[in-house]
Motif scaffolding. Structure first.
Motif, mmCIF file in Angstrom:
data_model
loop_
_atom_site.group_PDB
_atom_site.id
_atom_site.type_symbol
_atom_site.label_atom_id
_atom_site.label_comp_id
_atom_site.label_asym_id
_atom_site.label_seq_id
_atom_site.Cartn_x
_atom_site.Cartn_y
_atom_site.Cartn_z
ATOM 1 N N PRO A 4 1.701 21.774 15.289
ATOM 2 C CA PRO A 4 0.294 21.916 14.912
ATOM 3 C C PRO A 4 0.064 23.217 14.137
ATOM 4 C CG PRO A 4 0.475 21.122 17.143
ATOM 5 C CD PRO A 4 1.871 21.481 16.705
ATOM 6 N N GLY A 5 -0.725 23.092 13.074
ATOM 7 C CA GLY A 5 -1.011 24.244 12.229
ATOM 8 C C GLY A 5 -0.121 24.342 11.006
ATOM 9 N N ARG A 6 1.008 23.647 11.017
ATOM 10 C CA ARG A 6 1.924 23.669 9.874
ATOM 11 C C ARG A 6 1.340 22.934 8.689
ATOM 12 N NH1 ARG A 6 7.778 24.589 10.186
ATOM 13 N NH2 ARG A 6 7.844 26.444 11.460
ATOM 14 N N GLN A 7 1.629 23.430 7.497
ATOM 15 C CA GLN A 7 1.191 22.751 6.284
ATOM 16 C C GLN A 7 2.157 21.620 5.947
ATOM 17 O OE1 GLN A 7 0.756 25.727 3.229
ATOM 18 N NE2 GLN A 7 -1.355 26.123 3.831
ATOM 19 N N VAL A 8 1.613 20.529 5.434
ATOM 20 C CA VAL A 8 2.401 19.370 5.034
ATOM 21 C C VAL A 8 1.877 18.857 3.696
ATOM 22 C CG1 VAL A 8 3.092 18.597 7.347
ATOM 23 C CG2 VAL A 8 0.897 17.872 6.418
ATOM 24 N N CYS A 9 2.713 18.119 2.994
ATOM 25 C CA CYS A 9 2.302 17.481 1.750
ATOM 26 C C CYS A 9 1.760 16.093 2.087
ATOM 27 C CB CYS A 9 3.484 17.374 0.798
ATOM 28 S SG CYS A 9 3.053 16.600 -0.775
ATOM 29 N N VAL A 10 0.585 15.784 1.565
ATOM 30 C CA VAL A 10 -0.047 14.486 1.782
ATOM 31 C C VAL A 10 -0.250 13.829 0.422
ATOM 32 C CG1 VAL A 10 -2.069 13.283 2.697
ATOM 33 C CG2 VAL A 10 -1.251 15.354 3.823
ATOM 34 N N LEU A 11 0.153 12.581 0.309
ATOM 35 C CA LEU A 11 -0.150 11.784 -0.879
ATOM 36 C C LEU A 11 -1.304 10.851 -0.534
ATOM 37 C CD1 LEU A 11 3.392 10.688 -2.123
ATOM 38 C CD2 LEU A 11 1.953 12.526 -3.018
ATOM 39 N N TYR A 12 -2.258 10.727 -1.451
ATOM 40 C CA TYR A 12 -3.391 9.839 -1.219
ATOM 41 C C TYR A 12 -3.756 9.149 -2.525
ATOM 42 C CZ TYR A 12 -6.364 13.208 -3.588
ATOM 43 O OH TYR A 12 -6.920 14.023 -4.527
ATOM 44 N N LEU A 13 -4.402 8.005 -2.408
ATOM 45 C CA LEU A 13 -4.885 7.296 -3.589
ATOM 46 C C LEU A 13 -6.242 7.881 -3.978
ATOM 47 C CD1 LEU A 13 -3.991 3.592 -2.734
ATOM 48 C CD2 LEU A 13 -2.786 5.184 -4.233
ATOM 49 N N LYS A 23 0.837 -1.204 0.000
ATOM 50 C CA LYS A 23 0.000 0.000 0.000
ATOM 51 C C LYS A 23 0.870 1.251 0.000
ATOM 52 C CE LYS A 23 -3.780 -1.995 2.621
ATOM 53 N NZ LYS A 23 -4.449 -1.971 3.915
ATOM 54 N N ALA A 24 1.929 1.243 0.826
ATOM 55 C CA ALA A 24 2.823 2.396 0.891
ATOM 56 C C ALA A 24 3.491 2.645 -0.452
ATOM 57 C CB ALA A 24 3.865 2.190 1.988
ATOM 58 N N VAL A 25 3.929 1.590 -1.113
ATOM 59 C CA VAL A 25 4.546 1.730 -2.432
ATOM 60 C C VAL A 25 3.520 2.253 -3.431
ATOM 61 C CG1 VAL A 25 5.555 0.445 -4.358
ATOM 62 C CG2 VAL A 25 6.338 0.018 -2.032
ATOM 63 N N ASN A 26 2.302 1.764 -3.379
ATOM 64 C CA ASN A 26 1.247 2.204 -4.278
ATOM 65 C C ASN A 26 0.943 3.695 -4.078
ATOM 66 O OD1 ASN A 26 -0.693 1.952 -6.290
ATOM 67 N ND2 ASN A 26 -2.270 1.268 -4.859
ATOM 68 N N ILE A 27 0.931 4.144 -2.841
ATOM 69 C CA ILE A 27 0.702 5.563 -2.559
ATOM 70 C C ILE A 27 1.826 6.398 -3.167
ATOM 71 C CG2 ILE A 27 0.617 7.309 -0.734
ATOM 72 C CD1 ILE A 27 -0.784 5.147 1.010
ATOM 73 N N LEU A 28 3.067 5.961 -3.017
ATOM 74 C CA LEU A 28 4.194 6.709 -3.585
ATOM 75 C C LEU A 28 4.162 6.720 -5.105
ATOM 76 C CD1 LEU A 28 7.056 5.583 -1.193
ATOM 77 C CD2 LEU A 28 6.024 7.851 -1.355
ATOM 78 N N ARG A 29 3.784 5.612 -5.709
ATOM 79 C CA ARG A 29 3.765 5.519 -7.180
ATOM 80 C C ARG A 29 2.569 6.237 -7.799
ATOM 81 N NH1 ARG A 29 5.293 -0.740 -8.371
ATOM 82 N NH2 ARG A 29 7.538 -0.529 -8.040
ATOM 83 N N ASN A 30 1.386 6.048 -7.220
ATOM 84 C CA ASN A 30 0.151 6.488 -7.854
ATOM 85 C C ASN A 30 -0.608 7.562 -7.094
ATOM 86 O OD1 ASN A 30 0.449 4.452 -9.922
ATOM 87 N ND2 ASN A 30 -0.139 2.976 -8.346
ATOM 88 N N GLY A 31 -0.064 7.995 -5.975
ATOM 89 C CA GLY A 31 -0.771 8.959 -5.147
ATOM 90 C C GLY A 31 -0.805 10.351 -5.738
ATOM 91 N N GLU A 32 -1.844 11.071 -5.398
ATOM 92 C CA GLU A 32 -1.959 12.476 -5.768
ATOM 93 C C GLU A 32 -1.604 13.307 -4.552
ATOM 94 O OE1 GLU A 32 -5.411 13.751 -7.820
ATOM 95 O OE2 GLU A 32 -5.432 11.985 -9.110
ATOM 96 N N ALA A 33 -0.985 14.445 -4.816
ATOM 97 C CA ALA A 33 -0.518 15.315 -3.738
ATOM 98 C C ALA A 33 -1.541 16.394 -3.426
ATOM 99 C CB ALA A 33 0.808 15.948 -4.113
ATOM 100 N N VAL A 34 -1.655 16.701 -2.156
ATOM 101 C CA VAL A 34 -2.525 17.768 -1.690
ATOM 102 C C VAL A 34 -1.866 18.375 -0.449
ATOM 103 C CG1 VAL A 34 -3.952 16.289 -0.214
ATOM 104 C CG2 VAL A 34 -4.932 18.357 -1.183
ATOM 105 N N ILE A 35 -2.166 19.625 -0.182
ATOM 106 C CA ILE A 35 -1.639 20.266 1.029
ATOM 107 C C ILE A 35 -2.563 19.928 2.196
ATOM 108 C CG2 ILE A 35 -1.112 22.466 2.166
ATOM 109 C CD1 ILE A 35 0.852 21.716 -0.017
ATOM 110 N N SER A 64 -0.448 9.185 3.072
ATOM 111 C CA SER A 64 0.799 9.286 3.825
ATOM 112 C C SER A 64 1.359 10.689 3.710
ATOM 113 C CB SER A 64 1.825 8.287 3.292
ATOM 114 O OG SER A 64 3.027 8.362 4.014
ATOM 115 N N LEU A 65 2.110 11.094 4.701
ATOM 116 C CA LEU A 65 2.860 12.344 4.586
ATOM 117 C C LEU A 65 3.991 12.139 3.604
ATOM 118 C CD1 LEU A 65 3.217 13.497 8.303
ATOM 119 C CD2 LEU A 65 1.637 14.351 6.567
ATOM 120 N N TYR A 66 4.331 13.204 2.884
ATOM 121 C CA TYR A 66 5.462 13.117 1.951
ATOM 122 C C TYR A 66 6.343 14.331 2.144
ATOM 123 C CZ TYR A 66 8.319 12.617 -2.121
ATOM 124 O OH TYR A 66 9.401 12.484 -2.926
ATOM 125 N N PRO A 67 7.624 14.163 2.323
ATOM 126 C CA PRO A 67 8.281 12.872 2.523
ATOM 127 C C PRO A 67 7.915 12.298 3.886
ATOM 128 C CG PRO A 67 9.853 14.645 2.855
ATOM 129 C CD PRO A 67 8.559 15.282 2.399
#
Length: 97
Positions: free
Chosen positions: A75-84, A14-26, A92-95
């Protein structure tokens, strides 16, 4: 023992699939707490809870890490999230911390 191995393999895939095919969102960090009830080699993991919006809905998730990266996960900081896209609950958080 076999079930645990099977479960861990599926989680890794699942983790590999998220990294390969996930879309990024803030997303945004909700909390970052040290888990004092667990110790690994004398170190306590950091549990980071975060939220993000995808496919018309809000999601919350969390990740644990032994890497305490100081101010990055306040708390409150923006992060990059990858999701299917077809299964946003797999994210998952990225990185990964």
């Amino acid at each position: 023992g076999g079930y645990v191995l099977y479960w861990r393999k599926n989680e890794a895939l699942k983790a590999v699939n998220i990294l390969r095919n996930g879309e990024a969102v803030i997303g945004q960090v909700i909390s970052a707490d040290v888990n004092y009830s667990v110790a690994v080699n004398g170190r306590n993991p950091l549990t980071i809870a975060y939220q993000f919006h995808a496919v018309g809905r809000d999601y919350e998730s969390k990740v644990s890490t032994l890497n305490h990266l100081n101010l990055q996960f306040l708390p409150g900081r923006q992060v990059c999230v990858l999701y299917l896209p077809d299964q946003p609950e797999y994210n998952s958080l990225y990185p990964h911390p």
